[in-house]
Write a protein that holds these residues in place. Structure first.
Motif, PDB file in Angstrom:
ATOM      1  N   GLY A 206      -6.208  13.921   5.072  1.00  0.00           N
ATOM      2  CA  GLY A 206      -7.547  13.665   4.553  1.00  0.00           C
ATOM      3  C   GLY A 206      -7.506  12.879   3.257  1.00  0.00           C
ATOM      4  O   GLY A 206      -8.284  11.936   3.057  1.00  0.00           O
ATOM      5  N   GLU A 207      -6.575  13.225   2.388  1.00  0.00           N
ATOM      6  CA  GLU A 207      -6.434  12.502   1.116  1.00  0.00           C
ATOM      7  C   GLU A 207      -6.021  11.053   1.357  1.00  0.00           C
ATOM      8  O   GLU A 207      -6.536  10.130   0.714  1.00  0.00           O
ATOM      9  N   SER A 208      -5.100  10.847   2.307  1.00  0.00           N
ATOM     10  CA  SER A 208      -4.644   9.490   2.613  1.00  0.00           C
ATOM     11  C   SER A 208      -5.791   8.648   3.166  1.00  0.00           C
ATOM     12  O   SER A 208      -5.984   7.494   2.775  1.00  0.00           O
ATOM     13  N   PHE A 209      -6.594   9.239   4.049  1.00  0.00           N
ATOM     14  CA  PHE A 209      -7.717   8.507   4.632  1.00  0.00           C
ATOM     15  C   PHE A 209      -8.797   8.215   3.590  1.00  0.00           C
ATOM     16  O   PHE A 209      -9.391   7.131   3.581  1.00  0.00           O
ATOM     17  N   ARG A 210      -9.062   9.157   2.708  1.00  0.00           N
ATOM     18  CA  ARG A 210     -10.082   8.930   1.680  1.00  0.00           C
ATOM     19  C   ARG A 210      -9.636   7.848   0.692  1.00  0.00           C
ATOM     20  O   ARG A 210     -10.456   7.099   0.167  1.00  0.00           O
TER      21      ARG A 210
ATOM     22  N   ILE B 141     -10.110  19.901  10.685  1.00  0.00           N
ATOM     23  CA  ILE B 141      -9.861  21.001   9.743  1.00  0.00           C
ATOM     24  C   ILE B 141     -10.153  20.538   8.320  1.00  0.00           C
ATOM     25  O   ILE B 141     -10.787  21.255   7.534  1.00  0.00           O
ATOM     26  N   ASP B 142      -9.722  19.334   7.982  1.00  0.00           N
ATOM     27  CA  ASP B 142      -9.969  18.805   6.637  1.00  0.00           C
ATOM     28  C   ASP B 142     -11.462  18.681   6.344  1.00  0.00           C
ATOM     29  O   ASP B 142     -11.895  18.860   5.203  1.00  0.00           O
TER      30      ASP B 142
ATOM     31  N   ALA C  35       0.861  -1.197   0.000  1.00  0.00           N
ATOM     32  CA  ALA C  35       0.000   0.000   0.000  1.00  0.00           C
ATOM     33  C   ALA C  35       0.888   1.234   0.000  1.00  0.00           C
ATOM     34  O   ALA C  35       1.709   1.402   0.897  1.00  0.00           O
ATOM     35  N   GLU C  36       0.757   2.068  -1.007  1.00  0.00           N
ATOM     36  CA  GLU C  36       1.622   3.250  -1.140  1.00  0.00           C
ATOM     37  C   GLU C  36       1.082   4.399  -0.308  1.00  0.00           C
ATOM     38  O   GLU C  36       0.624   5.422  -0.828  1.00  0.00           O
ATOM     39  N   ILE C  37       1.124   4.232   1.010  1.00  0.00           N
ATOM     40  CA  ILE C  37       0.596   5.229   1.937  1.00  0.00           C
ATOM     41  C   ILE C  37       1.703   6.233   2.252  1.00  0.00           C
ATOM     42  O   ILE C  37       2.795   5.842   2.671  1.00  0.00           O
ATOM     43  N   PRO C  38       1.450   7.524   2.061  1.00  0.00           N
ATOM     44  CA  PRO C  38       2.494   8.517   2.360  1.00  0.00           C
ATOM     45  C   PRO C  38       2.780   8.592   3.859  1.00  0.00           C
ATOM     46  O   PRO C  38       1.886   8.355   4.676  1.00  0.00           O
ATOM     47  N   VAL C  39       4.030   8.880   4.199  1.00  0.00           N
ATOM     48  CA  VAL C  39       4.415   9.054   5.602  1.00  0.00           C
ATOM     49  C   VAL C  39       4.411  10.553   5.903  1.00  0.00           C
ATOM     50  O   VAL C  39       5.174  11.322   5.309  1.00  0.00           O
ATOM     51  N   LEU C  40       3.545  10.971   6.814  1.00  0.00           N
ATOM     52  CA  LEU C  40       3.351  12.389   7.127  1.00  0.00           C
ATOM     53  C   LEU C  40       3.943  12.704   8.493  1.00  0.00           C
ATOM     54  O   LEU C  40       4.035  11.837   9.354  1.00  0.00           O
ATOM     55  N   SER C  41       4.333  13.949   8.686  1.00  0.00           N
ATOM     56  CA  SER C  41       4.911  14.392   9.954  1.00  0.00           C
ATOM     57  C   SER C  41       3.931  15.302  10.689  1.00  0.00           C
ATOM     58  O   SER C  41       3.376  16.237  10.095  1.00  0.00           O
TER      59      SER C  41
ATOM     60  N   ASP D  19       0.102  21.801   5.794  1.00  0.00           N
ATOM     61  CA  ASP D  19      -0.759  21.086   4.841  1.00  0.00           C
ATOM     62  C   ASP D  19      -1.154  19.697   5.331  1.00  0.00           C
ATOM     63  O   ASP D  19      -1.677  18.890   4.564  1.00  0.00           O
ATOM     64  N   LEU D  20      -0.941  19.431   6.634  1.00  0.00           N
ATOM     65  CA  LEU D  20      -1.287  18.111   7.176  1.00  0.00           C
ATOM     66  C   LEU D  20      -2.772  17.784   7.019  1.00  0.00           C
ATOM     67  O   LEU D  20      -3.100  16.666   6.606  1.00  0.00           O
ATOM     68  N   PRO D  21      -3.698  18.712   7.327  1.00  0.00           N
ATOM     69  CA  PRO D  21      -5.116  18.349   7.189  1.00  0.00           C
ATOM     70  C   PRO D  21      -5.467  17.843   5.790  1.00  0.00           C
ATOM     71  O   PRO D  21      -6.124  16.798   5.651  1.00  0.00           O
TER      72      PRO D  21
END
Length: 311
Positions: A23-27, A148-149, A4-10, A17-19
Motif C-alpha cells: 500500500g505504501e509503495s502504491f501510494r 487488507i490495506d 525509481a526507488e521502488i522496494p522489491v516485495l515478496s 506486512d505485505l498489505p
C-alpha cells in the motif's frame, strides 16, 4: 535518468506486512515490484521464445489474426495502431492479446469474444493458456493484499474479478530506425484496468512520472514482476491509490538496434461490475469524485475509443 526507488516485495516472505508495504509503495509511486509471485520461470522462458517466433512471422501471416471491430480484444493488433490518450503520434509497437474464454451462453460472452490462436507456432495455445492462469492467480493475491490495506476483507475482490475481462498482452517494440518522427515506443499513459502485472521490464525503457514531474526509470531485478495501479482501481478508491502516468521511451545508441519484448497482464473487473466508490476511501478531505455509477465494460469501451482501438 534517475531510478525509481521502488522496494522489491515478496508474496511469500513478506506475507505478514505485505498489505501495509505494498500500500505504501502504491501510494508513493503507483507501482510496486513483486518477487516470489508463483509464476513458473520455465513457463515464462517458453513464453518468451514463442513470442519471438510469432512476431518474426511475415506481416501478411500476422495480419490474418487481426479482427476488425473488436478493439484489439483478441489476436493481433498491427504496428502503429494504438495511441496514448491525447497523443498525436501512434506507438511504435505491435501486440497480441489473449483473454478469458467463457461459455458461448455466458451473460458476459458479448464483451469477451473467443480467443484465436496462430496455427504456425506449435505449443502457443497451451503455453499462453497456462501463463494466463498463473498471472490470474498472482494478480488475485496482490489484490488480496490491497484489500487488507484498504480496510476491506481479504477476499473482497474475489467476486469482482470472477470471470473478469482480463487480457494478457504480448508486446513487440521493433528496433527504432529512421523515420519514427516524434513517435516513441509507448507514449505517456495510464492503464485502464484494476492492476497490471508486467514481465519484461528488465530491458530499459519503462519510466514512471514522479510526483515532482520528473521521469524515473523502473529497473526490476531478475525474476521480479512490476505491478501498477490502473484507472479502474484509482476510480474505485477515489484516488487513494493513484494510477501513475508511465511510458516506454526509445532506446539510444547501440540499444536502438534491438527489439524490446514485454508481457503485461491487464487484470480487469467483471464486465458487469458496477463502480461504486469504496466508502473507506471517502472522507471530508477526500469527497466522492464519482457519485455516478458506470459498469466496468462501459468504462472500458469509452477508454478504448480514446486510445484508437475502437471507433
Amino acid at each position: 535518468m534517475d531510478l525509481a526507488e521502488i522496494p522489491v516485495l515478496s508474496l511469500d516472505a513478506d506475507r505478514a506486512d505485505l498489505p501495509a508495504r505494498i500500500g505504501e509503495s502504491f501510494r508513493t509511486f503507483g507501482f510496486a515490484m513483486i518477487r516470489d509471485h508463483g509464476i513458473d520461470p520455465a513457463l515464462i522462458e517458453r513464453a518468451w521464445q514463442l513470442t519471438g517466433e510469432f512476431f518474426a512471422l511475415p506481416v501478411e501471416t500476422k495480419q490474418k489474426y487481426f479482427i476488425p471491430g473488436q478493439g484489439g480484444a483478441r489476436g493481433y493488433t498491427p504496428f502503429r495502431t494504438e495511441v496514448a490518450k491525447g497523443a498525436s503520434e501512434k506507438d511504435l509497437k505491435e501486440f497480441w492479446h489473449v483473454g478469458r474464454d467463457v461459455p458461448a451462453n455466458s451473460p458476459l460472452a458479448a464483451s469477451m469474444p473467443p480467443n484465436v490462436w496462430p496455427t504456425e507456432i506449435p505449443g502457443f495455445r497451451e503455453t499462453f493458456t497456462q501463463l494466463y492462469a498463473q498471472f490470474d492467480e498472482a494478480g488475485a493475491k496482490v489484490l488480496s493484499a490491497i484489500a487488507i490495506d484498504l480496510g476491506l476483507d481479504a477476499h473482497w475482490f474475489d467476486p469482482a474479478i470472477d470471470d473478469g475481462n482480463s487480457v494478457m498482452r504480448l508486446l513487440h517494440y521493433p528496433p527504432v530506425g529512421e523515420g519514427s518522427g516524434g513517435a516513441i515506443r509507448a507514449g505517456a499513459h495510464e492503464d485502464i484496468n484494476l492492476i497490471t502485472l508486467l514481465l519484461g521490464a528488465q530491458e530499459a525503457g519503462l519510466e514512471l512520472l514522479g510526483k515532482d514531474g520528473r521521469w524515473l526509470s523502473i529497473a526490476p531485478p531478475e525474476g521480479a514482476i512490476v505491478v501498477n495501479i490502473g484507472d479502474m482501481l484509482q476510480r474505485l478508491t477515489n484516488h487513494v491509490l493513484p494510477s501513475t502516468t508511465h511510458r516506454v521511451r526509445n532506446p539510444e545508441g547501440e540499444r536502438a538496434g534491438h527489439a524490446r519484448y514485454s508481457m503485461p497482464f491487464f487484470l480487469h473487473l467483471r464486465s458487469d461490475f458496477p463502480f461504486v466508490t469504496l466508502p473507506e476511501c471517502v472522507s471530508e478531505s477526500n469527497p466522492d469524485r464519482y457519485p455516478e455509477t458506470i459498469t466496468a465494460d462501459d468504462y472500458l469501451q469509452e477508454r478504448l475509443r480514446e486510445i484508437g482501438l475502437k471507433m
